[in-house]
Design a protein around this motif. Structure first.
Motif: not given
Ligand code: URA
Length: 278
Positions: A135-137, A160-162, A238-243, A265-268
């Motif tokens: 699944f894509a986040i 990640g999407t909320s 361009h997306r460089e980072a998530v969290g 890093g993602l807080g999950f």
């Protein structure tokens, strides 16, 4: 977490529960519900569509009996065999980063025949990760490049999407014109879009026509709409980072995230989130 609702806002009955009721099977209170095809996809036995086919073809046994219902509820400890082989439904949580090239869509279907990120990811994944349903986040536009995360666990997608998670996403945009300090201030303070006000964003100039934007929500085309609203339409994005997970693989390549990248890093954290049941 939000409950699944139908188009008129009624709570949706999970499909595994519908299937259990149809066959008057046991519904174990409090147990994390899952259905057979989804459990096989999550565990990496085979992707969900393939699992549905295998089940309908009578190749899958559940608790010693051939099961032809892809939505059959699965309970912990039930034995599953595929083509006669016992398969574990233990599902290690996996998250991978992928460097999305321009020109491919983040969608399951591809009516224009341009190629999907799911196809691109599968081309480069090793055999042991091919069996997962990925699944894509979140989404990136067709022309956007950069960090796209994939997971085998829908709870990570939800996390990640909320917008409630406030997970920062860092973008770099090349724009038309030269944004002024006033334009950057409007981005920082939040501005009005046609679907409502945006949250304050991180915004700074990296070059005369290069803007770094950090958002904690992920509305449709949000970066493009925000920059257009301040008079600087996006040319490239361009997306460089998530969290705090920063893209560090070349275009078209992938790597798996470590447990600490997922939790810090993602807080999950698995104990902090409950699964969307349905
Ligand atoms: N915002 C956009 O406008 N496009 C993307 O692809 C991502 C965020």
């Amino acid at each position: 977490m939000k409950e699944a609702r139908d188009t008129v806002g009624r709570k949706k009955t999970p499909r595994w529960l519908e299937a259990a009721r149809r066959r008057q099977g046991p519904v174990v209170p409090g147990e994390r519900a899952d259905w057979l095809a989804r459990a096989l996809g999550r565990a990496g036995v085979m992707p969900r569509a393939e699992a549905e086919r295998a089940i309908r073809e009578g190749r899958v046994e559940l608790g010693g009996r051939v099961e032809r219902e892809p939505f059959a509820p699965v309970h912990a400890g039930q034995q599953v065999r595929v083509d006669g082989q016992v398969r574990s439904l233990e599902a290690p949580l996996r998250v991978v980063m992928f460097h999305k090239p321009a020109g491919v869509v983040v969608a399951g279907t591809d009516p224009e025949g341009v190629g999907t990120v799911f196809e691109r990811l599968r081309e480069v994944l090793p055999g042991e990760l091919q069996g997962h349903e990925w699944f894509a986040i979140g989404r990136l536009d067709r022309d956007t490049t950069g960090l796209l995360l994939f997971t085998n666990d829908e709870r990570v997608v939800q996390h990640g999407t909320s917008p409630e998670t406030h997970l920062p996403k860092r973008y770099v945009a090349e724009v038309a014109g030269r944004p002024s300090e006033e334009a950057l201030t409007r981005l920082r303070e939040g501005l009005e879009l046609d679907d409502g006000p945006t949250r304050p964003a991180g915004a700074r100039l990296l070059g005369p026509d290069r803007v770094e934007l950090v958002l904690t929500e992920g509305r449709h085309h949000q970066v493009k709409r925000m920059l257009a609203a301040v008079g600087h339409p996006v040319r490239t994005l361009h997306r460089e980072a998530v969290g705090s997970v920063v893209l560090d693989v070349p275009v078209g390549a992938w790597r798996q995230l470590s447990d600490s990248e997922v939790s810090e890093g993602l807080g999950f954290r698995t104990d902090a989130t409950t699964a969307e049941q349905g």
